[in-house]
Scaffold this active site. Structure first.
Site, PDB file in Angstrom:
ATOM      1  N   CYS A  90       0.829  -1.205   0.000  1.00 17.11           N
ATOM      2  CA  CYS A  90       0.000   0.000   0.000  1.00 17.11           C
ATOM      3  C   CYS A  90       0.860   1.251   0.000  1.00 17.11           C
ATOM      4  O   CYS A  90       0.455   2.284  -0.545  1.00 17.11           O
ATOM      5  CB  CYS A  90      -0.941  -0.009   1.195  1.00 17.11           C
ATOM      6  SG  CYS A  90      -0.114  -0.188   2.795  1.00 17.11           S
ATOM      7  N   HIS A 136      -1.747   1.190   7.437  1.00 14.99           N
ATOM      8  CA  HIS A 136      -2.179   1.171   6.037  1.00 14.99           C
ATOM      9  C   HIS A 136      -2.034   2.570   5.460  1.00 14.99           C
ATOM     10  O   HIS A 136      -2.309   3.571   6.134  1.00 14.99           O
ATOM     11  CB  HIS A 136      -3.626   0.696   5.928  1.00 14.99           C
ATOM     12  CG  HIS A 136      -4.150   0.651   4.522  1.00 14.99           C
ATOM     13  ND1 HIS A 136      -3.585  -0.135   3.540  1.00 14.99           N
ATOM     14  CD2 HIS A 136      -5.182   1.307   3.924  1.00 14.99           C
ATOM     15  CE1 HIS A 136      -4.251   0.019   2.412  1.00 14.99           C
ATOM     16  NE2 HIS A 136      -5.216   0.902   2.620  1.00 14.99           N
TER      17      HIS A 136
END
EC number: 3.4.19.12
Length: 875
Positions: free
Chosen positions: A217, A812
């Site tokens: 990510c 994330h």
């Protein structure tokens, strides 16, 4: 979900049955369906029951909202709407309901024989509360009954239901090729000032998402922001967004650069996307980057800022190699002499180089289906140089290069080691260690041979040795030979190659020619700026400017208070007192007698001044009986600096007065910055260099009666271990300011990760989750050098934000970008590509991107995020 006791009247809501949901999809749009699901499900949960409801006593231990927020990603990604146990045991089932455990946040199936939600409860008795993600019904397995909200009871269930509604992205309600969050339908978003057009217009997102290749990510979010950069788009795509921008030259693929070619090919494919493909796999580009940096392996969380720094450095380095290779190709096509000492010929070749169009026919336009090995299987590469009326196709075979002289440095996919055949035949390859040793006879012979041969004046690959030749005769070039033999010059030349910089002094070429050559580096001209460190000595008021190139500005957002700093210094001093490590060697420092006003020679009191200037230790008797000698010495040095200050010119006074103004010296640092402007003010705050951080002033050393002098003003002795004849330690002021040129793309990195030193001396890594307010437009006029403030405006507009959610060890990355990748559904279909041959709209709108999830956003949402990196473009 199986129930033994039902405390409410069975609902007639058609959304209680998943089959009815699927049957009703044809009659409702996705937004209407989501809104109706929310309203009716919440209404059903608070419906008045036939019998008085009971308050569940297990909600306090069975519901953990903090754990739910940590697993919200599973709700936002429809591809992760799977039972946790079924996925672990690799069981494939269809048409089953999913329930959310209100304690851990994982999803479990419930409407078949296995009933994994009950199995999860039997294994963990505290995990007893489950909520259906479709019907929003709540069930407690400990009570074996449904839980309803009634008369201010069981209100925590409503919080869980609202959490599901705000984060759920159902695969049943998503539009084709566009993934939208339900939260965007529940709130009326404010329109961004960059989004022009009437409110009645409807837009469809056509920007593709990126497949997560395994904890990548950080890579996907960085790529998405770079794809939204208009300055980068205009140098790659044939269609410009900003017609006012000055393009140095078009950036094209080249067979001499694997990473740069993969990067350009990915951007070209991204710019041509029209919504037919919703998710791309950046396998080729990520594979090339991981080949250069193996530490960025899959399934390991990495830092997006570190990735961006390495990526830009690699792209600039490869572009420099390609530029040198193409310049040599143009020179050979013009049949110039291998010696490029004539500035007119080199300038002519540079002008001709800008007309060269380097293409790679072996690169397929469909980058998302290209394997990693396609670019490495070429037998030869071809460079076509079209200059004037002459056309020459120069083919370099890899097999020929391998069968040539064994001493020539080999390259896999970069430049040839020697840009001139004459230099290649007359130069033997040596390791960098031998070449940089000025005392080595072998190294001197190599440079001597290169100098006597009329060869190239070229830079070699930074991983190889460095060769510089001169075309002038031996008698005239003898001073230059000494410069070439200098190890400082050789090390500087290697640093220039690694950083992609050029210097007219190192290259021994005309400054205008070198500026023209350096300005041809496209990526460097877009992202590289300059930061200048300005230091003013308090003794002589001399101002020293030290510029350095920057590609981003890393600014801290956490400043420990002075009380905490004093506590840490106390514990550090306490540990050093009882440390078993050997003490540092003391330094004898000669200072004036504080009580003597005559000009007699100062005396040295070794018992009181036997203190290390760099942090040594004084005797224990001095520490116990009186104040630390180092503190007295620091105060004494400050007095000497004030007394020895001289006169200053008017020009220097104006510069120092503008940089180190009275307001900047008196303004305190903001310990808890709340806005981005506060962080920039702290970064450019005037810092006083004193004590262990004193400034080594060269100007004070050149004044009379300074180093080793028995008169006043003498700071150190020539016999001292840490004394230098070219500088004197002085108190000074320091300030960091932005300098010209300011880059078209200005990147700000907020330091959210830091190491907190505890009282016992251990460093605890932590993340700062404080909200820092930022604006869409940023004015840097206050933070640039004073002589630039009146010349032009330094206004920037925000176009990208990278956000990190989670902790230091787990988290994330998502991105918010200002994108053209929308289709106007209210306009005729033929006009969607009239703006340019690329699908999109002229104005830009905000997008939220999390790997393969792409949805429309707004400035109201962007302005409230916890920003990690901010990307601004100059307006």
């Amino acid at each position: 979900m199986p129930h033994s006791n039902t405390l409410i009247v069975p609902s007639t809501n058609p959304f209680d049955d998943p089959s009815s949901i699927k049957n009703g999809l044809n009659n409702l749009t996705s937004s209407e369906l989501v809104n109706q699901m929310k309203k009716e499900s919440l209404a059903a949960s608070v419906k008045t029951p036939s019998t008085p409801p009971k308050e569940c006593s297990h909600l306090k231990k069975g519901v953990k909202l903090s754990h739910l927020k940590g697993n919200a990603r599973a709700l936002r990604d429809p591809s992760k709407h799977l039972c946790f146990i079924c996925t672990t045991e690799k069981i494939k089932r269809e048409d089953y309901e999913l329930t959310l455990c209100a304690n851990c946040g994982y999803l479990f199936c419930c409407n078949h024989e296995s009933d994994h939600s009950r199995k999860h409860f039997e294994k963990n008795k505290k995990h007893c509360v489950f909520v259906n993600i479709i019907t929003l019904k709540c069930h407690c397995y400990s009570c074996d009954a449904d839980i309803v909200i009634f008369d201010k009871k069981n209100l925590v269930v409503r919080d869980v239901q609202q959490f599901i509604c705000s984060n759920l992205v159902s695969s049943l309600t998503k539009a084709p090729n566009v993934l939208k969050s339900n939260s965007s339908h529940f709130k009326k978003e404010k329109k961004s000032k960059h989004s022009s057009g009437k409110s009645s217009k409807k837009y469809k997102v056509i920007s593709p998402g990126l497949k997560n290749l395994g904890a990548t990510c950080f890579f996907n979010s960085t790529l998405q922001v770079l794809c939204a950069c208009e300055a980068l788009h205009d140098v790659i795509s044939p269609f410009q967004y900003s017609h006012s921008s000055v393009i140095v030259r078009k950036l094209t693929k080249s067979p001499e650069s694997s990473l740069l070619s993969a990067f350009i090919k990915f951007l070209e494919t991204f710019y041509k996307s029209d919504g037919t493909i919703s998710v791309y796999r950046p396998t080729t580009f990520f594979g090339e980057f991981r080949r250069l940096h193996p530490q960025f392996s899959e399934s390991v969380q990495q830092d997006a800022h570190e990735l961006l720094r390495l990526l830009l450095d690699d792209l600039i380095s490869e572009e420099f190699r390609v530029l040198r290779f193409n310049l040599n190709s143009v020179s050979r096509s013009l049949q110039l002499s291998p010696c490029l000492t004539d500035d007119e010929q080199l300038s002519k070749s540079l002008t001709s180089f800008k007309q060269v169009n380097v293409t790679d026919a072996s690169l397929s336009p469909n980058s998302h289906n290209t394997s990693d090995n396609e670019q490495n299987n070429e037998d030869y590469v071809s460079v076509s140089s079209l200059v004037g009326s002459e056309t020459e196709d120069i083919t370099y075979s890899k097999e020929l290069s391998q069968s040539s002289d064994s001493s020539q440095h080999q390259h896999d996919s970069f430049l040839p080691a020697n840009s001139s055949p004459l230099a290649a035949s007359s130069t033997k390859s040596l390791p960098s260690s031998e070449l940089l040793d000025s005392s080595s006879d072998k190294g001197q012979q190599v440079f001597k041979g290169q100098h006597e041969v009329a060869g190239t004046n070229s830079f070699e690959d930074p991983n190889s040795h460095f060769n510089v030749s001169n075309s002038s005769n031996h008698e005239e070039a003898s001073p230059k030979k000494e410069v070439l033999k200098s190890p400082q010059f050789q090390r500087r030349s290697l640093d220039i190659l690694r950083l992609g910089e050029l210097s007219s002094d190192d290259m021994m070429l005309d400054k205008a020619t070198m500026d023209e050559f350096s300005s041809s580096l496209v990526i460097k001209s877009i992202f590289t700026g300059r930061l200048t460190s300005v230091v003013m000595c308090q003794s002589c008021n001399e101002i020293t400017n030290t510029p350095e190139p920057i590609q981003d500005l890393s600014i801290p957002i956490h400043y420990p208070s002075s009380r905490v700093s004093r506590r840490h210094r106390f514990h550090r001093a306490l540990r050093s007192r009882f440390s078993r490590s050997p003490k540092k060697s003391s330094v004898k420092i000669v200072v004036d007698n504080a009580n003597d006003d005559t000009d007699q020679a100062p005396t040295t009191n070794s018992s009181s001044l036997n203190e290390n200037l760099l942090g040594g230790h004084a005797s224990e008797n001095d520490k116990s009986l009186k104040q630390s000698p180092f503190q007295k010495l620091t105060r004494r040095l400050s007095d000497l600096s004030v007394n020895s200050s001289g006169q200053i010119s008017k020009q220097d006074f104006d510069n120092s007065n503008s940089i180190f103004s009275e307001s900047s010296l008196s303004s305190p640092i903001i310990e808890e910055p709340k806005t981005l402007i506060d962080c920039l003010k702290n970064f450019t705050h005037v810092e006083e260099l004193s004590g262990e951080n004193m400034f080594a002033c060269e100007n004070c050393c050149n004044q009379p009666n300074e180093v080793g002098s028995p008169a006043k003003g003498g700071l150190t002795s020539d016999n001292d271990k840490y004394s230098f004849n070219n500088s004197v330690y002085r108190n000074a002021y320091k300030r960091m300011l932005l300098d010209d040129p300011l880059p078209p793309v200005f990147i700000i990195h907020l330091k959210r990760f830091f190491q907190e030193i505890s009282h016992d001396g251990y460093a605890n890594p932590k993340k700062i989750s404080d909200f820092i307010e930022f604006e869409q437009e940023l004015d840097l006029n206050e933070f640039v050098m004073p002589h630039l403030r009146a010349s032009s405006s330094f206004r920037y507009r925000l176009f990208g934000v990278i956000v990190h959610s989670g902790t230091l060890n787990y988290g994330h990355y998502v991105a918010y970008v200002l994108s053209h990748k929308f289709l106007d559904l209210s306009a005729p279909s033929t006009n969607s590509k009239d703006f340019r041959s690329e699908a999109g709209i002229p104005e830009r709108r905000w997008l939220y991107i999390s790997d393969n999830i792409v949805r429309e956003s707004s400035w109201d949402e962007v302005s409230k995020v916890e920003a990690y990196m901010l990307f601004y473009e100059r307006v």
